[in-house]
Write a protein that holds these residues in place. Structure first.
Motif, short mmCIF file in Angstrom:
data_model
loop_
_atom_site.label_atom_id
_atom_site.label_comp_id
_atom_site.label_asym_id
_atom_site.label_seq_id
_atom_site.Cartn_x
_atom_site.Cartn_y
_atom_site.Cartn_z
N UNK A 55 34.74 -38.10 39.95
CA UNK A 55 36.04 -38.13 40.60
C UNK A 55 37.08 -38.75 39.68
N UNK A 56 38.15 -37.99 39.37
CA UNK A 56 39.29 -38.50 38.62
C UNK A 56 40.37 -38.86 39.63
N UNK A 57 40.65 -40.15 39.76
CA UNK A 57 41.60 -40.63 40.77
C UNK A 57 42.97 -40.87 40.16
N UNK A 58 43.99 -40.68 40.96
CA UNK A 58 45.40 -40.89 40.64
C UNK A 58 45.76 -40.57 39.21
N UNK A 69 25.81 -32.99 38.38
CA UNK A 69 24.91 -32.25 39.26
C UNK A 69 25.49 -31.96 40.64
N UNK A 70 26.55 -32.68 41.02
CA UNK A 70 27.20 -32.40 42.30
C UNK A 70 28.62 -31.91 42.02
N UNK A 71 29.60 -32.38 42.75
CA UNK A 71 30.98 -31.89 42.60
C UNK A 71 31.75 -32.68 41.56
N UNK A 72 32.69 -32.02 40.91
CA UNK A 72 33.67 -32.65 40.03
C UNK A 72 35.02 -32.47 40.72
N UNK A 73 35.67 -33.60 41.03
CA UNK A 73 36.91 -33.55 41.81
C UNK A 73 38.02 -34.32 41.12
N UNK A 74 39.24 -33.94 41.47
CA UNK A 74 40.40 -34.72 41.08
C UNK A 74 41.20 -35.02 42.33
N UNK A 75 41.59 -36.27 42.47
CA UNK A 75 42.42 -36.72 43.58
C UNK A 75 43.65 -37.38 42.97
N UNK A 76 44.49 -36.57 42.34
CA UNK A 76 45.69 -37.07 41.69
C UNK A 76 45.56 -37.20 40.19
N UNK A 77 44.34 -37.21 39.67
CA UNK A 77 44.13 -37.36 38.23
C UNK A 77 43.99 -36.02 37.53
N UNK A 91 40.16 -29.38 43.21
CA UNK A 91 41.45 -29.97 42.89
C UNK A 91 42.12 -30.33 44.20
N UNK A 92 42.01 -31.61 44.60
CA UNK A 92 42.63 -32.06 45.85
C UNK A 92 44.11 -32.33 45.65
N UNK A 93 44.47 -32.96 44.55
CA UNK A 93 45.88 -33.21 44.21
C UNK A 93 45.92 -33.76 42.81
N UNK A 94 45.92 -32.90 41.85
CA UNK A 94 45.93 -33.31 40.46
C UNK A 94 46.00 -32.07 39.59
#
Length: 136
Positions: A55-58, A69-77, A91-94
Motif C-alpha cells: 500500500x502506497x499511502x498519501x 502475493x496479494x493486492x498492490x494499492x495506492x491510497x493517494x500515493x 488505484x483508490x486515489x493516487x
C-alpha cells in the motif's frame, strides 16, 4: 508485529507488517511475510517479495520490481509496477503506472498512467514573513 523502517536497505526476512516512513529512500530486497505500507514522503523500491498487500499511502511512492502475493494499492500515493502482482492492482486515489513487462494476475482497478511517474516535486521555500521586499 509491525516493524517501522526509516530508510536504507531491507535485506532480511520480516514476520509481520513493515511500515516505511523514512526520510531516506528504502530498497527492500528481502522478504516481508505480511503487508508493506509506504507512508508520507517515503520512497520504497521493492526488489524482494511481499507475501501480503502493498500500500502506497498519501505522498508515498512504491516501485515494485519484485513480487506481491496479494493486492498492490495506492491510497493517494504513487505506485509503479515493473514486477509481478498475484492479486489486484488498485488505484483508490493516487497514480499508478504499469510497465509493459509487468505481470498482474488479478484485475487492474482505477486509472493507470501511460508513462512512468515523475519524482515528487520539492516543496517551494517561502520567504520569511519579515524578509525585506525587493525594490520595485
Amino acid at each position: 508485529m509491525v516493524r517501522i523502517f526509516r530508510g536504507g536497505v531491507l535485506d532480511e526476512r520480516f514476520e509481520g507488517s513493515v511500515v516505511v516512513i523514512g526520510p531516506r529512500p528504502t530498497q527492500m530486497t528481502g522478504l516481508v511475510r505480511g503487508d508493506l505500507f509506504v507512508r508520507d514522503n517515503s520512497v520504497c523500491e521493492i526488489v524482494g517479495m511481499v507475501s501480503g498487500n502493498l500500500l502506497a499511502e498519501r505522498t508515498g511512492k512504491a516501485v515494485l520490481r519484485g513480487m506481491v502475493t496479494k493486492a498492490a494499492k495506492t491510497a493517494g500515493g504513487d505506485l509503479e509496477v515493473y514486477g509481478l502482482v498475484l492479486g489486484d492492482v488498485v488505484n483508490e486515489s493516487g497514480r499508478v503506472y504499469l510497465d509493459k513487462g509487468a505481470l498482474v494476475k488479478g484485475k487492474v482497478i482505477g486509472a493507470v498512467s501511460d508513462a512512468p511517474l515523475p519524482p515528487p516535486a520539492p516543496a517551494a521555500a517561502a520567504p520569511p514573513p519579515d524578509a525585506p521586499k525587493p525594490p520595485s
